[in-house]
Design a protein around this motif. Structure first.
Motif, short mmCIF file in Angstrom:
data_model
loop_
_atom_site.label_atom_id
_atom_site.label_comp_id
_atom_site.label_asym_id
_atom_site.label_seq_id
_atom_site.Cartn_x
_atom_site.Cartn_y
_atom_site.Cartn_z
N SER B 84 0.83 -1.21 0.00
CA SER B 84 0.00 0.00 0.00
C SER B 84 0.86 1.25 0.00
O SER B 84 0.36 2.36 0.04
CB SER B 84 -0.91 0.01 1.22
N GLY B 85 2.17 1.10 -0.06
CA GLY B 85 3.05 2.25 0.05
C GLY B 85 3.58 2.72 -1.29
O GLY B 85 2.88 2.64 -2.31
N ASN B 86 4.83 3.19 -1.29
CA ASN B 86 5.42 3.74 -2.50
C ASN B 86 5.56 2.70 -3.61
O ASN B 86 5.53 3.05 -4.79
CB ASN B 86 6.81 4.31 -2.17
N HIS B 87 5.72 1.43 -3.23
CA HIS B 87 5.87 0.39 -4.25
C HIS B 87 4.61 0.28 -5.11
O HIS B 87 4.71 0.07 -6.33
CB HIS B 87 6.15 -0.96 -3.56
N ALA B 102 -2.05 -2.69 -14.25
CA ALA B 102 -1.48 -2.94 -12.92
C ALA B 102 -2.65 -3.14 -11.96
O ALA B 102 -3.52 -2.27 -11.86
CB ALA B 102 -0.63 -1.75 -12.47
N TYR B 103 -2.70 -4.29 -11.30
CA TYR B 103 -3.75 -4.60 -10.34
C TYR B 103 -3.16 -4.45 -8.94
O TYR B 103 -2.24 -5.19 -8.57
CB TYR B 103 -4.27 -6.03 -10.55
N ILE B 104 -3.67 -3.46 -8.21
CA ILE B 104 -3.07 -3.13 -6.92
C ILE B 104 -4.08 -3.43 -5.81
O ILE B 104 -5.17 -2.85 -5.79
CB ILE B 104 -2.69 -1.64 -6.85
N VAL B 105 -3.69 -4.33 -4.92
CA VAL B 105 -4.53 -4.66 -3.76
C VAL B 105 -4.14 -3.75 -2.61
O VAL B 105 -2.96 -3.65 -2.25
CB VAL B 105 -4.34 -6.12 -3.35
N VAL B 106 -5.13 -3.07 -2.05
CA VAL B 106 -4.88 -2.11 -0.98
C VAL B 106 -5.82 -2.42 0.17
O VAL B 106 -7.01 -2.68 -0.05
CB VAL B 106 -5.12 -0.67 -1.49
N GLY B 107 -5.29 -2.40 1.38
CA GLY B 107 -6.15 -2.56 2.55
C GLY B 107 -7.18 -1.45 2.60
O GLY B 107 -6.88 -0.31 2.24
N ASN B 108 -8.40 -1.78 3.05
CA ASN B 108 -9.47 -0.77 3.02
C ASN B 108 -9.28 0.32 4.09
O ASN B 108 -10.11 1.21 4.22
CB ASN B 108 -10.86 -1.42 3.11
N ASN B 109 -8.16 0.26 4.82
CA ASN B 109 -7.82 1.35 5.76
C ASN B 109 -6.63 2.18 5.26
O ASN B 109 -6.08 2.98 6.01
CB ASN B 109 -7.50 0.78 7.14
N PRO B 111 -4.25 4.98 3.67
CA PRO B 111 -4.42 6.44 3.62
C PRO B 111 -4.88 6.86 2.22
O PRO B 111 -4.45 6.32 1.21
CB PRO B 111 -3.03 6.99 3.90
N ARG B 112 -5.74 7.88 2.19
CA ARG B 112 -6.30 8.38 0.94
C ARG B 112 -5.18 8.78 -0.04
O ARG B 112 -5.26 8.52 -1.25
CB ARG B 112 -7.17 9.61 1.25
N ALA B 113 -4.10 9.37 0.48
CA ALA B 113 -3.03 9.85 -0.40
C ALA B 113 -2.40 8.70 -1.18
O ALA B 113 -2.08 8.83 -2.36
CB ALA B 113 -1.96 10.58 0.41
N LYS B 114 -2.24 7.55 -0.50
CA LYS B 114 -1.62 6.39 -1.16
C LYS B 114 -2.55 5.88 -2.27
O LYS B 114 -2.11 5.52 -3.36
CB LYS B 114 -1.38 5.27 -0.15
N VAL B 313 4.90 12.32 2.05
CA VAL B 313 4.57 12.59 3.45
C VAL B 313 3.16 13.16 3.51
O VAL B 313 2.77 13.92 2.62
CB VAL B 313 5.55 13.65 4.02
N ASP B 314 2.43 12.80 4.52
CA ASP B 314 1.13 13.43 4.76
C ASP B 314 1.39 14.78 5.42
O ASP B 314 1.74 14.84 6.60
CB ASP B 314 0.26 12.55 5.65
N LEU B 315 1.21 15.86 4.67
CA LEU B 315 1.56 17.20 5.18
C LEU B 315 0.59 17.68 6.25
O LEU B 315 0.80 18.74 6.84
CB LEU B 315 1.62 18.20 4.02
N HIS B 316 -0.45 16.91 6.50
CA HIS B 316 -1.37 17.26 7.59
C HIS B 316 -1.03 16.53 8.88
O HIS B 316 -1.68 16.75 9.89
CB HIS B 316 -2.82 16.93 7.18
N ALA B 317 -0.06 15.63 8.85
CA ALA B 317 0.24 14.84 10.05
C ALA B 317 1.76 14.75 10.22
O ALA B 317 2.33 13.67 10.18
CB ALA B 317 -0.37 13.45 9.90
N LEU B 318 2.39 15.89 10.42
CA LEU B 318 3.84 15.89 10.58
C LEU B 318 4.19 15.47 12.00
O LEU B 318 3.56 15.92 12.96
CB LEU B 318 4.39 17.28 10.27
N PRO B 319 5.19 14.61 12.13
CA PRO B 319 5.42 13.99 13.44
C PRO B 319 5.81 14.97 14.53
O PRO B 319 5.50 14.74 15.70
CB PRO B 319 6.54 12.98 13.16
#
Lengths: 327, 327
Positions: B84-87, B102-109, B111-114, B313-319
């Motif tokens: 679900s990441g950069n790959h 390309a068939y990409i399986v993503v968990g239903n949780n 992040p929207r950005a991914k 990076v999620d610019l709304h959730a900076l660590p």
């Protein structure tokens, strides 16, 4: 405010001389492009990344040119300025590099990060009341007591010539440019940009970009008289100054138009730029980016250069977090 | 999980072939340096900026190499992955560029950005329950129904060879490198990095860097057995996977050691990097930066290369905002 500078404009030869004078002291910054951004705006856009410049902004160019223009005996007495932004850090670093003192007057409400930047480069801080009048008065006393040289953030031909070297570099890096955009505040960068662009080719169109909330340049162009900003409310904290007679004169001669954008457009453009380019830019830099996205200029199919001015941002106060409900 | 890949490691020739195969499809990314950072760590550090890479990370290298390695009739049936990441975004873009599905399986949780990144590059999304088992099962069904090829994010010699091209480029851009650092998660990047480095010079020391909270590689090196991460708690969201038998085998042969850092060190290094370089890096990238700042390795006076892996990076959730009270 003292100094030997009379109200003259630098010419293209001054910019060429500045480029030569400062070449060892500044980075030749990269030019970044994005296919996705180009598709969005229908033009080929080249971003001259002065956010990657020393001390984090183009201001080092003008400061280095001014500081290294001084003769030895004048230089020895030091330099003075009262900007609290990127110019202050730039003057401190330039003076440090020449081995002379830099006296920096800062309002006692200035952000800690700005003060730290001046300290990091060895600048000598004097705090004043946070009004322009108080800062000017403090600077005047420092000039009297030190015999130093005042380096104005924009109303100085040496500073303007230095700022113009960014465009000189960009036009050396990228050929066939049709349009150049830069933000406009006091007009030092835009003046240098326009003189450099037209020194290279009179066919290049130059636009200034500013926030609706600090639109003195647009109003001055419209009225033909030098207008002043009445508000300091824009988040583009680098663009709150107003033009001087000198810079207004240069811009009337060389600049094709001024485009203004809203605060919402600035915030949107800034965040989009961060996401697309992975480069940190200040709100001020996002103003020309927003102008392109707004399509308020004719740039379809053009090769467009944009001066990205700086990357000094408070990472604890990002505008899309403060304004997230409105986006 | 299907595919023709057997449990072999790529060799240096595979990395050279990958570099040739993908050269038109990836950026030759810039190398950034900072005098201030070098002073801080007492070494000359060269950051290979894959955050400026297409799709925002080095993952495009492995994805492009895998996708463009396929023969035409195999390729036509498409490619499948369940990262679900950069790959995932990288596989979608690589497939788009080859003109295959390309068939990409993503968990239903996820992040929207991914999810948006996968969509932007034309990937076909299938949502699954958010467990690894559910995603694997969904991917298996897609492989059965399409006859496509599975592209694992790291346990694939084609992917490992592709990731190694970043180091090949870095060593072409900068001569005389003594040490190379890369983060380690599943170990694909670090494996490619180490094989490339030792293909160029057996004298180069290679370290892997990982969070204390995802220290499977450090524990595997210590015990000699393949250990697994038990927690997903690190903010370095790209580093939560565990090594495979293949990557562990490569790392034991080529990597000199694993350095681990705390969450606080990661956040501090990430923010410092943003401020110093004006470049947006993911928390994962900050892990080797933190390792250098910690001085847990001997690098004094060395020329050190660091693979900066990505800038998504999620610019709304900076660590540093979430954890600001602890800093």
């Amino acid at each position: 405010m003292s100094t030997t500078a009379v109200a003259i404009a630098p010419d293209f030869a001054d910019i060429l001389a500045a480029a030569n004078r400062i070449s060892e002291h500044v980075h030749r910054t990269a030019v970044h492009v994005s296919r996705s951004f180009n598709d969005l705006v229908g033009a080929e856009v080249f971003f001259k990344c002065e956010n990657l410049q020393r001390a984090g902004s183009f201001k080092i160019r003008g400061a280095m040119n001014a500081v290294f223009s001084l003769d030895d005996s004048t230089a020895r007495r030091g330099v003075v300025t009262h900007s609290s932004g990127n110019h202050a850090a730039a003057v401190a670093l330039a003076a440090h590099e020449r081995g002379i003192p830099a006296y920096i007057v800062v309002g006692n409400n200035a952000p800690r990060a700005k003060i730290e930047a001046v300290r990091r480069y060895g600048g000598q801080l004097t705090l004043s009341e946070p009004t322009l009048a108080a800062r000017e008065e403090t600077a005047r006393r420092l000039l009297d007591s030190t015999g130093g040289t005042f380096i104005h953030p924009f109303d100085d031909p040496r500073v303007i010539a230095g700022q113009g070297t960014a465009t000189l570099e960009l036009l050396d890096q990228i050929s066939g440019m049709d349009v150049i955009l830069a933000p406009v505040s006091g007009g030092g960068l835009l003046s240098g940009t326009a003189i450099a662009a037209h020194g290279v080719s009179s066919a290049i169109t130059v636009y200034g970009c500013e926030p609706d909330l600090a639109n003195d340049a647009a109003r001055s162009f419209a009225s033909g008289n030098l207008e002043k900003n009445v508000s300091q409310a824009t988040i583009a904290d680098g663009l709150r100054a107003s033009l001087s007679e000198r810079t207004f004169g240069i811009l009337r001669q060389h600049v094709n138009g001024i485009v203004t954008v809203s605060e919402e457009e600035i915030i949107h453009a800034m965040r989009m730029f961060w996401e697309l380019f992975k480069l940190i830019i200040e709100p001020s830099c996002a103003v020309p980016v927003a102008a392109l996205l707004s399509r308020r200029m004719e740039v379809a199919g053009c090769r467009v250069g944009v001066i990205i001015t700086g990357g000094n941002v408070d990472l604890h106060a990002l505008p899309w977090l403060r304004n997230s409900s409105t986006l």
